[in-house]
Structures are given as C-alpha cells and as structure tokens.
Design a protein around this motif. Structure first.
Motif, PDB file in Angstrom:
ATOM      1  N   GLY A  45      36.650  67.379  42.431  1.00 47.60           N
ATOM      2  CA  GLY A  45      36.764  66.076  41.796  1.00 47.60           C
ATOM      3  C   GLY A  45      37.402  65.069  42.738  1.00 47.60           C
ATOM      4  N   PRO A  46      37.349  63.789  42.378  1.00 46.70           N
ATOM      5  CA  PRO A  46      37.881  62.745  43.252  1.00 46.70           C
ATOM      6  C   PRO A  46      39.390  62.825  43.392  1.00 46.70           C
ATOM      7  CG  PRO A  46      37.265  61.846  41.117  1.00 46.70           C
ATOM      8  CD  PRO A  46      36.794  63.263  41.133  1.00 46.70           C
ATOM      9  N   ARG A  47      39.851  62.582  44.605  1.00 40.03           N
ATOM     10  CA  ARG A  47      41.291  62.580  44.850  1.00 40.03           C
ATOM     11  C   ARG A  47      41.847  61.164  44.802  1.00 40.03           C
ATOM     12  NH1 ARG A  47      39.486  66.456  48.666  1.00 40.03           N
ATOM     13  NH2 ARG A  47      39.472  64.934  50.339  1.00 40.03           N
ATOM     14  N   GLN A  48      41.044  60.182  44.533  1.00 38.35           N
ATOM     15  CA  GLN A  48      41.511  58.823  44.365  1.00 38.35           C
ATOM     16  C   GLN A  48      40.616  58.136  43.337  1.00 38.35           C
ATOM     17  OE1 GLN A  48      41.000  57.279  48.356  1.00 38.35           O
ATOM     18  NE2 GLN A  48      39.152  56.238  47.782  1.00 38.35           N
ATOM     19  N   LEU A  49      41.109  57.061  42.777  1.00 38.06           N
ATOM     20  CA  LEU A  49      40.396  56.390  41.704  1.00 38.06           C
ATOM     21  C   LEU A  49      39.338  55.456  42.269  1.00 38.06           C
ATOM     22  CD1 LEU A  49      40.495  56.327  38.637  1.00 38.06           C
ATOM     23  CD2 LEU A  49      41.939  54.322  38.790  1.00 38.06           C
ATOM     24  N   PHE A  50      38.099  55.631  41.861  1.00 34.99           N
ATOM     25  CA  PHE A  50      37.021  54.794  42.333  1.00 34.99           C
ATOM     26  C   PHE A  50      36.842  53.580  41.421  1.00 34.99           C
ATOM     27  CE2 PHE A  50      35.550  59.089  43.816  1.00 34.99           C
ATOM     28  CZ  PHE A  50      35.826  58.858  45.152  1.00 34.99           C
ATOM     29  N   VAL A  51      36.128  52.589  41.912  1.00 36.09           N
ATOM     30  CA  VAL A  51      35.823  51.391  41.134  1.00 36.09           C
ATOM     31  C   VAL A  51      34.601  51.694  40.269  1.00 36.09           C
ATOM     32  CG1 VAL A  51      35.130  48.973  41.250  1.00 36.09           C
ATOM     33  CG2 VAL A  51      36.767  49.887  42.917  1.00 36.09           C
ATOM     34  N   PRO A  52      34.677  51.476  38.953  1.00 38.29           N
ATOM     35  CA  PRO A  52      33.517  51.749  38.094  1.00 38.29           C
ATOM     36  C   PRO A  52      32.319  50.892  38.495  1.00 38.29           C
ATOM     37  CG  PRO A  52      35.516  51.420  36.783  1.00 38.29           C
ATOM     38  CD  PRO A  52      35.851  51.024  38.187  1.00 38.29           C
ATOM     39  N   ILE A  53      31.146  51.507  38.510  1.00 39.34           N
ATOM     40  CA  ILE A  53      29.920  50.801  38.866  1.00 39.34           C
ATOM     41  C   ILE A  53      29.398  50.064  37.631  1.00 39.34           C
ATOM     42  CG2 ILE A  53      27.542  51.065  39.669  1.00 39.34           C
ATOM     43  CD1 ILE A  53      28.495  53.556  41.197  1.00 39.34           C
ATOM     44  N   LYS A  54      29.120  48.791  37.783  1.00 37.14           N
ATOM     45  CA  LYS A  54      28.678  47.972  36.656  1.00 37.14           C
ATOM     46  C   LYS A  54      27.155  47.991  36.537  1.00 37.14           C
ATOM     47  CE  LYS A  54      32.506  44.657  36.810  1.00 37.14           C
ATOM     48  NZ  LYS A  54      33.314  45.417  37.778  1.00 37.14           N
ATOM     49  N   ASN A  55      26.670  47.986  35.287  1.00 32.80           N
ATOM     50  CA  ASN A  55      25.245  47.799  35.074  1.00 32.80           C
ATOM     51  C   ASN A  55      24.947  46.305  34.972  1.00 32.80           C
ATOM     52  OD1 ASN A  55      25.919  46.985  32.410  1.00 32.80           O
ATOM     53  ND2 ASN A  55      25.779  49.094  31.676  1.00 32.80           N
ATOM     54  N   VAL A  56      23.681  45.956  34.798  1.00 37.85           N
ATOM     55  CA  VAL A  56      23.285  44.547  34.792  1.00 37.85           C
ATOM     56  C   VAL A  56      23.919  43.807  33.611  1.00 37.85           C
ATOM     57  CG1 VAL A  56      21.324  42.968  34.598  1.00 37.85           C
ATOM     58  CG2 VAL A  56      21.116  45.033  35.998  1.00 37.85           C
ATOM     59  N   GLU A  57      23.972  44.453  32.455  1.00 37.18           N
ATOM     60  CA  GLU A  57      24.561  43.801  31.283  1.00 37.18           C
ATOM     61  C   GLU A  57      26.039  43.492  31.508  1.00 37.18           C
ATOM     62  OE1 GLU A  57      25.162  44.581  26.472  1.00 37.18           O
ATOM     63  OE2 GLU A  57      24.129  46.045  27.726  1.00 37.18           O
ATOM     64  N   GLN A  58      26.758  44.424  32.114  1.00 40.87           N
ATOM     65  CA  GLN A  58      28.168  44.181  32.413  1.00 40.87           C
ATOM     66  C   GLN A  58      28.326  43.018  33.388  1.00 40.87           C
ATOM     67  OE1 GLN A  58      28.886  48.718  33.052  1.00 40.87           O
ATOM     68  NE2 GLN A  58      30.892  47.776  32.982  1.00 40.87           N
ATOM     69  N   GLN A  59      27.484  42.972  34.398  1.00 45.46           N
ATOM     70  CA  GLN A  59      27.583  41.876  35.359  1.00 45.46           C
ATOM     71  C   GLN A  59      27.226  40.547  34.723  1.00 45.46           C
ATOM     72  OE1 GLN A  59      25.533  43.791  39.047  1.00 45.46           O
ATOM     73  NE2 GLN A  59      27.216  42.555  39.822  1.00 45.46           N
ATOM     74  N   ASP A  60      26.278  40.546  33.783  1.00 44.65           N
ATOM     75  CA  ASP A  60      25.956  39.312  33.062  1.00 44.65           C
ATOM     76  C   ASP A  60      27.168  38.805  32.280  1.00 44.65           C
ATOM     77  OD1 ASP A  60      23.401  39.414  34.029  1.00 44.65           O
ATOM     78  OD2 ASP A  60      22.498  40.181  32.193  1.00 44.65           O
ATOM     79  N   THR A  61      27.823  39.726  31.573  1.00 43.34           N
ATOM     80  CA  THR A  61      29.000  39.351  30.787  1.00 43.34           C
ATOM     81  C   THR A  61      30.123  38.872  31.688  1.00 43.34           C
ATOM     82  OG1 THR A  61      28.407  40.987  29.100  1.00 43.34           O
ATOM     83  CG2 THR A  61      30.657  40.148  29.066  1.00 43.34           C
ATOM     84  N   GLN A  62      30.336  39.586  32.777  1.00 41.27           N
ATOM     85  CA  GLN A  62      31.385  39.171  33.704  1.00 41.27           C
ATOM     86  C   GLN A  62      31.060  37.816  34.321  1.00 41.27           C
ATOM     87  OE1 GLN A  62      31.955  41.158  37.620  1.00 41.27           O
ATOM     88  NE2 GLN A  62      33.990  41.662  36.863  1.00 41.27           N
ATOM     89  N   GLY A  63      29.783  37.576  34.620  1.00 38.47           N
ATOM     90  CA  GLY A  63      29.382  36.280  35.159  1.00 38.47           C
ATOM     91  C   GLY A  63      29.673  35.152  34.194  1.00 38.47           C
ATOM     92  N   THR A  64      29.432  35.378  32.901  1.00 36.21           N
ATOM     93  CA  THR A  64      29.736  34.364  31.892  1.00 36.21           C
ATOM     94  C   THR A  64      31.230  34.066  31.861  1.00 36.21           C
ATOM     95  OG1 THR A  64      27.863  35.116  30.549  1.00 36.21           O
ATOM     96  CG2 THR A  64      29.512  33.749  29.452  1.00 36.21           C
ATOM     97  N   HIS A  65      32.035  35.122  31.939  1.00 38.47           N
ATOM     98  CA  HIS A  65      33.496  34.922  31.987  1.00 38.47           C
ATOM     99  C   HIS A  65      33.892  34.125  33.217  1.00 38.47           C
ATOM    100  CE1 HIS A  65      35.478  37.221  28.732  1.00 38.47           C
ATOM    101  NE2 HIS A  65      34.352  37.914  28.705  1.00 38.47           N
TER     102      HIS A  65
END
Length: 372
Positions: free
Chosen positions: A120-140
C-alpha cells in the motif's frame, strides 16, 4: 601522451517497466521508468502530443505525476489504458530531488516518490478528479474570482469617493444602499463627468451580483441532485457551498484517510508541531492543503447557529457539551477553527459510514429499524 578517456555508455534494463514518473510541462514532458528491481528502463523527453501514444504502448504499470495543471486530465487518460495512476503533491516530491533541478531529475524524483510496494502507499496521494468534480470545482473557482473582483471594485469606489469627502462605511451592502443617493445628490460637489463614471461602476457591481447569484444557483442545483452532498448537508454548518466543494475535492476518495483527524490535517486545520526531546509543543494551525476549502469550512463554522451556540443550547449530547465548554475556555476565533476541525471529522464519519448526522442527538443517525 595521455590516452583519451572513453565515455561511459549508460545502459538500460531490458525488463518490463513497473513504475513511470512523468514530469509534465506545457510543450514537452519527460518520462522516467524503472523495473521491479529499480533499474532504469528508459529516460526520455517527449513532445506533449506524443505522450498519450507512448503510454498506451507500455505494459500495465504504475504511473506517477505531480499534482499540477492538466494532471487530472492525463490521469483519467492513462487510467483508460488500464494503468494505475497516482498524483503526488509537489512538496512530497522535493525531498527525492538529488541534484540540480531539470526535467529528467524531476521525473526521476517523481518515480522514486511513488511507492512500488504491494503493502500500500506510504504517503498520501492527491485524489484524482473526474469531469463532474472538475466542473463543480470550476464553478466554485469562477464564483470566488467574481467575489474577489467585486470586493476590489467596492473598495475602489469607496476610495474614490473619500477623495471628495464622501465617506462610506465598509461593506458592499452599505455601498449599494448609499451610492444611488450619492449619484442623485446635486449638492455633494461631484461633477457630471464623475457621476457618469460612478454610474458605470454601479452597473458593473450589479452585474457582478447577478453573476454570483448565477453561480450560487448552479451550486445549489448540484447539491440538490447529489446524494453525497445531501448527506453532508445534514451536518450543521455545512450547506451547499461547503458540501459541493468537499465533493469536488474528494469525490468518493474519503477512504484515502484512515480517520477524520487525518483529513483535518490534510486540509490544514490541525496545529503545527515543533517538538523535541519528548516535549510536545503545538503551534497554530498548519494552513496546508486547499486554501479555498479551508476558508469555506471556517466560514461554515462561523454560521450563526454554531457561532452563537444556539444549536447546542439546552442539549446534553457529547458534541453540545464540547461546543459549550470550548466557547467558555478559548478565544472566539480559536473556537471557530476548532469547530471547523470538528465539522471535517464529522463529515469523514458521515461519508465513510453512509449515515446522515442527527443534529438532535449530536451523533450519526441510527439505522432505521427493520419491520417484519
């Protein structure tokens, strides 16, 4: 006469590549691959348009990149080829850079920062965003940009009027209330030319208000149709803005964190530590992670029902006891940040268990009884 030294020829492993580190850039990228033993399989520079085809030809492996502009797009593309993709925060890559900085060295450092172990990972990775998440984040992000521009314009107008001896109290609402009357007042010494320019700025402020309301409507629509956002909004202090921002940031990756405390630390809501010799010393919050997300959470903790303690008055659950005692012991701002930390921990529990928060009990809702 001295003989010329032969140049050493760098050899590459013939074994299949297991981990690939990619240093992304605008026009070109550098890829660095190693096999299961850590031997270098390739290290080469590619044009950006050739990257997709090159990765598609590689055997299934782990691909690591820094979390930067375009990283989520490439991560989704490589996942479509069947690869395991991880995004690493740049500050976690920096310790692996061994020498002077260049694209090849950065790609190698990214490759080494991505663990190859099956444990397993020994450090915390950045969650990968899907298109819907990026759309919502873009609106914010667009909403935040307009609000910043609106605030700057309000302060600019207040400063201009102060030069003419007209002082307006801080706040957009006060300016919007007084500015029309100032423009109509013929005795305040403003020229017709300056009045006309101020009227243009007033119309621009109204246009910005309309844009902010438009983004609020879009965010509310996302919150109304997203089951995860509905779960989060069962928590006092978390409304559509905070809920959709959390979903845009984490999506379904809440399980990346072992507990709510780890999530709060990832968002920078935990105290910094400077301890030595077994003597703990805690400082202010670390302020790591997403600045915008942390600001929303703290503003949510400043909500009237939380800040004034009305939702915890006359309640005997553990959370209400904790909130009342905290406000009596600590400064108001410290209490607000601590409440934001608590909201994050509750949000983690809600999303990992799938149970809504029961404000009356101050705990997760009990599962519905099954009737025969």
């Amino acid at each position: 006469m001295k003989k010329a030294k032969k140049k050493s020829v760098k050899t590459f492993s013939k074994e299949p590549v297991v981990t690939i580190g990619i240093d992304l850039a605008k026009n070109s990228v550098h890829v660095f691959g190693v096999d299961a033993e850590g031997e270098v399989v390739f290290s080469r520079k590619l044009a950006r348009k050739a990257l997709s085809q090159f990765i598609a030809q590689q055997p299934t492996c782990r691909i690591a990149m820094e979390a930067c502009s375009g990283a989520h797009h490439w991560a989704r593309t490589f996942q479509g080829f069947g690869h395991e993709v991880v995004l690493i925060a740049p500050q976690h890559v920096k310790p692996f850079v061994k020498t002077n900085k260049n694209d090849a060295v950065d790609a190698e450092a990214i490759c080494e920062a991505a663990p190859c172990s099956n444990r397993g990972p020994r450090q915390l990775f950045v969650p990968i965003k899907n298109v819907e998440q990026q759309d919502t984040q873009g609106t914010h992000r667009m909403r935040s940009m307009v609000i910043d521009q609106r605030t700057a314009l309000v302060n600019q107008i207040r400063g201009l009027l102060a030069e003419y001896g007209i002082v307006i109290a801080q706040g957009r609402a006060e300016l919007m209330r007084r500015l029309p009357d100032i423009l109509e007042d013929a005795e305040n010494g403003l020229s017709e030319r300056f009045r006309a320019e101020l009227n243009v700025l007033l119309e621009e402020l109204r246009h910005m208000d309309t844009r902010v309301k438009h983004y609020d409507t879009q965010i509310q629509a996302v919150a109304n149709t997203n089951d995860s956002a509905q779960l989060l909004m069962s928590i006092p202090g978390i409304g559509p803005l905070v809920a959709t921002a959390l979903i845009a940031t984490l999506g379904d990756n809440w399980g990346l964190f072992n507990n709510g405390r780890a999530l709060a630390a990832w968002l920078g809501l935990m105290p910094r530590q400077h301890s030595t010799g077994g003597k703990p010393r805690l400082l202010g919050i670390s302020k790591r992670g997403d600045v915008y997300m942390r600001k929303l959470l703290i503003n949510g903790a400043r909500a009237p029902d939380l800040n004034n303690g009305r939702w915890v008055e006359n309640k005997e659950d553990a959370l209400s006891h904790w909130a009342r005692g905290l406000k009596q012991r600590r400064h108001a701002n410290v209490a607000v940040v601590a409440m934001a930390n608590k909201l994050v921990r509750i949000a983690w529990a809600v999303m990992t268990t799938g149970k809504a928060f029961d404000a009356a009990r101050g705990a997760l809702a009990k599962p519905a009884a099954v009737t025969a």
